[in-house]
Design a protein around this motif. Structure first.
Motif, short mmCIF file in Angstrom:
data_model
loop_
_atom_site.label_atom_id
_atom_site.label_comp_id
_atom_site.label_asym_id
_atom_site.label_seq_id
_atom_site.Cartn_x
_atom_site.Cartn_y
_atom_site.Cartn_z
N LEU A 162 36.06 7.29 4.74
CA LEU A 162 34.39 7.41 5.75
C LEU A 162 34.52 6.66 6.97
N GLY A 163 34.31 5.15 6.76
CA GLY A 163 34.46 4.05 7.82
C GLY A 163 35.36 3.92 8.50
N TYR A 164 36.68 4.89 8.38
CA TYR A 164 37.45 5.05 9.35
C TYR A 164 36.64 5.98 11.18
N PHE A 165 36.23 6.99 10.30
CA PHE A 165 35.74 7.88 11.17
C PHE A 165 34.61 7.50 12.09
N LYS A 166 33.86 6.97 11.53
CA LYS A 166 32.60 5.83 12.39
C LYS A 166 33.48 4.96 13.07
N VAL A 224 34.69 18.51 6.83
CA VAL A 224 35.45 18.64 5.82
C VAL A 224 34.24 17.23 5.76
N LEU A 225 33.53 16.55 6.69
CA LEU A 225 32.75 15.55 6.09
C LEU A 225 31.11 16.57 5.68
N ALA A 226 30.92 17.95 6.88
CA ALA A 226 29.83 18.26 6.51
C ALA A 226 30.18 19.09 4.73
N GLY A 228 31.49 17.77 2.55
CA GLY A 228 31.53 16.19 1.17
C GLY A 228 30.25 15.86 1.45
N ALA A 229 29.87 15.53 2.36
CA ALA A 229 27.97 15.68 2.71
C ALA A 229 27.11 16.79 1.39
N HIS A 230 27.32 18.09 1.76
CA HIS A 230 26.23 19.31 1.16
C HIS A 230 26.83 19.99 -0.28
N ALA A 231 28.02 20.43 -0.55
CA ALA A 231 28.49 20.66 -1.62
C ALA A 231 28.92 19.11 -2.67
N ARG A 232 29.08 18.63 -2.43
CA ARG A 232 30.07 17.58 -3.02
C ARG A 232 28.99 16.34 -3.08
N LYS A 233 27.45 16.39 -2.90
CA LYS A 233 26.46 15.02 -1.97
C LYS A 233 26.33 14.33 -3.90
N SER A 234 26.37 15.01 -4.81
CA SER A 234 26.13 13.95 -6.12
C SER A 234 27.62 12.97 -6.70
N LEU A 235 28.62 13.85 -5.65
CA LEU A 235 29.65 12.21 -5.92
C LEU A 235 29.51 11.54 -4.94
N GLN A 242 26.23 8.41 0.29
CA GLN A 242 25.78 9.73 1.01
C GLN A 242 25.08 9.89 2.63
N THR A 243 24.13 8.49 2.95
CA THR A 243 23.71 8.73 4.52
C THR A 243 25.31 8.45 5.06
N GLN A 244 26.02 7.63 5.05
CA GLN A 244 26.77 7.12 5.63
C GLN A 244 27.27 8.51 5.80
N VAL A 245 28.08 9.44 4.80
CA VAL A 245 28.58 11.04 5.39
C VAL A 245 27.89 11.80 6.18
N GLU A 246 26.83 11.47 5.94
CA GLU A 246 25.38 12.72 6.34
C GLU A 246 25.62 12.13 7.85
N ASP A 247 25.32 11.07 8.71
CA ASP A 247 25.75 10.62 9.03
C ASP A 247 26.38 10.95 10.21
#
Length: 630
Positions: A162-166, A224-226, A228-235, A242-247
């Motif tokens: 995830l950090g790679y994208f930021k 993929v990010l959207a 993941g943040a939506h459909a795989r929220k629990s993961l 979760q906050t990081q992937v939503e951002d």
């Protein structure tokens, strides 16, 4: 990937002269910052060459993480006369399993004179730190140490993926006012992500002039990010992400909003000829090794438009679920997605270089329609999805492989070979009519069977996914249909070939997602049968260190990482994934094997980090983690 075959940037060369330690960094372990890779060298290398290891005995293994209940396999390479050997598997330094090495079929395509053996310790399902020790003919060798746990790769590397994208965000304010090629217009194309380590261009897709090579780039990352943040929220929530992937998902959706023209099409590329001095950065298309500007800047479905629609639709669902959004809100994201689809539904063929739709249009449009239906529930999107799914299925051959066009050109793709199956799986998930759904499931089953069959058709010690292709003649694929490990170097692009880390991860994801769509409930790992689970694992293992070079392409992880070659491949970010291994230089068909053989101007083919690689790795490990994989 960088789009350039001759990456010779003056600015980067000047920076290289000031940098420390651009030598081969084959000693990384754990998860250090890239600065930790700086070694004893005080000046940059002018030539980088990485040959196959010459040790007579090697044990290659995934160097990042292995799933506790998944396949676990080490490959032993040996040069000598002995036909037998022994292994010991150790957990936390203590032996837990011993046995005879299992010989693999003779294989000489990459290193004549080598013999191959395997060590399967899939039955070792207790968490810990594992390694494998081997003895043959009074020689001993040991593997890297690999953690074994639940949600293995996601838990170990998810935060850095995830950090790679930021770290790749493009924030130059100059992009708020860019010209459009051959017009007097100027537009705001600020935000998004730089495409690759040495390429600060931004692409929904490139290589459109070659028609069958479009990869999904920034738009795929945004989806993929959207998703993941939506459909795989629990993961993500379980791992504090979760906050990081939503951002990051909203960052991507905001960029897609900005590059959606008032007429309803997305801008395909923000490009400056790979940073060439004097080149004007603009919204444009480009063609060939010279990066010639063209007017092909309106994204067809296959040129990122389809996945951009899918990403915006999913981002609208994420905004509704989370109560959060980026600069723009969920209603805007959905309005953008619907407007863009309505436009491409009318004009899509006009935006392709050849004026014809092909398989990439089918599967990307299908993904767009599934997400529009998910976001709106409107039957018109289901109706169009049915038509797209039928068109995609009609391209499938009797043995399960696909053709790209209306003729016989085989479908092969260096970045997203698994996306046809993933799109059909997504469609099957929304199709209420059993007969239509079954046709999609049958196509998925045939496609997965084909992937296993072509991969197993020859001796293949690493289980590397093979593919079917044709060579290019006068810019068109023609002639005999061939099979091989790596994409052919003589293809319709005229210059572009590189390592296939994204392709491998996409196929792992397809095997996992497609297998579950078929309601498979195997016990071999990831809820799959043994052959499918092994295939899915092998593709990720290759990228993560179980390959003939023993190099982990995921930077900042594992025992050995690719070299840093700033003047050709640009900067390296933790969580970024290098292009990877290819066929031998000079081989039209991509036969043989090579990794970073030099000279520097060509190093991007192997070493450079590219956004689709991390995108697909993240999606694959999402698909193979958590309840979805049980």
């Amino acid at each position: 990937m960088t789009a350039s075959p001759h990456f010779s940037l003056t600015g980067l060369r000047a920076l290289a002269a000031l940098a420390l330690a651009l030598a081969l960094t084959l000693a990384l372990s754990g998860v250090p910052h890239p600065a930790a890779a700086a070694g004893a060298e005080s000046k940059p290398k002018t030539t980088v060459s990485v040959g196959l290891p010459s040790a007579p005995l090697l044990v290659q293994i995934n160097q990042v993480a292995l799933e506790r209940q998944g396949p676990k396999r080490a490959i032993v390479e040996y040069v000598g006369d002995a036909e037998h050997g022994r292994y010991t598997v150790l957990r936390d330094g203590k032996p837990i399993k011993r046995g005879e090495l299992q010989p693999l079929p003779a294989f000489t395509a990459w290193a004549p004179g080598k013999r191959y053996f395997s060590v399967d310790f899939s039955d070792a399902q207790q968490a810990g730190r594992y390694h494998v020790e081997v003895s043959i003919d009074q020689r001993q060798a040991r593997s890297a140490v690999v953690p074994v746990r639940d949600d293995a790769i996601f838990a170990t590397a998810g935060a850095q993926l995830l950090g790679y994208f930021k770290r790749s965000r493009h924030t130059d304010p100059a992009d708020r006012d860019l010209p459009i090629f051959q017009t007097t217009r100027r537009v705001n194309a600020w935000g998004g992500w730089q495409d690759a380590g040495g390429d600060k261009g931004k692409y929904l897709s490139h290589l459109g002039y070659a028609n069958h090579f479009n990869p999904q780039q920034a738009s795929m990352a945004a989806w993929v990010l959207a998703y993941g943040a939506h459909a795989r929220k629990s993961l993500f929530a379980a791992h504090g992400l979760q906050t990081q992937v939503e951002d990051e998902a909203f960052w991507g959706a905001d960029y897609l909003h900005r590059i959606l023209d008032a007429d309803g099409y997305f801008y395909t590329t923000v490009f400056d000829q790979w940073g060439t001095p004097g080149a004007v950065r603009m919204v444009t298309g480009y063609e060939g090794a010279a990066g010639t500007y063209t007017a092909l800047y309106r994204s067809a479905f296959r040129a990122g438009g389809g996945m951009a629609i899918a990403a915006l639709a999913r981002a609208s669902m994420l905004a509704k679920q989370s109560g959060r959004h980026g600069e723009f809100d969920g209603a805007q994201y959905l309005a953008d997605a619907e407007r863009a689809y309505a436009h491409l539904r009318r004009f899509n063929p006009q935006y392709g270089a050849d004026g014809k739709e092909n398989i990439i249009d089918d599967y990307t449009a299908l993904m767009a329609l599934v997400e529009l239906h998910n976001a709106t529930g409107q039957s018109r999107y289901l109706d169009d999805a049915r038509a797209r799914a039928a068109s995609l299925i009609a391209r499938q051959q009797a043995d399960g492989g696909f053709v790209s066009d209306g003729g016989r050109r085989p479908y092969y793709h260096a970045a997203e070979a698994g996306l046809p199956v993933i799109s059909l799986s997504a469609y099957a998930g929304i199709e209420p009519e059993q007969a239509r759904r079954q046709r999609a499931l049958d196509a998925i089953g045939a496609a997965l069977k084909h992937e296993l069959a072509i991969t197993d058709a020859v001796a293949n010690p690493y289980g590397y996914a093979r593919q079917r292709f044709q060579l290019a003649h006068d810019g068109q694929a023609a002639g005999e249909v061939l099979e091989g490990f790596f994409i052919p170097h003589r293809n319709e692009t005229g210059y572009w070939w590189q390592g296939e880390s994204a392709r491998l991860a996409s196929l792992s994801a397809a095997m996992a997602v497609g297998g579950r769509a078929l309601a498979e409930h195997g016990a071999a790992g990831y809820g799959l049968s043994a052959d499918r689970a092994g295939y899915a694992q092998s593709q990720l293992d290759w990228t993560l260190g179980r390959n003939p070079y023993g190099i982990c392409m995921l930077y900042g992880f594992g025992r050995s990482n690719p070299p840093t070659v700033l003047e050709s491949a640009g900067e390296m970010f933790v969580g970024g994934i290098s292009n990877g291994i290819t066929g031998a230089v000079g081989s039209d068909t991509g036969a043989g094997i090579a990794f970073a053989p030099g000279p520097d101007s060509e190093q991007w083919r192997w070493v450079e980090q590219w956004i689709p690689h991390t995108t697909w790795m993240l999606f694959a490990v999402m698909a193979m983690s958590g309840e979805e994989a049980r």
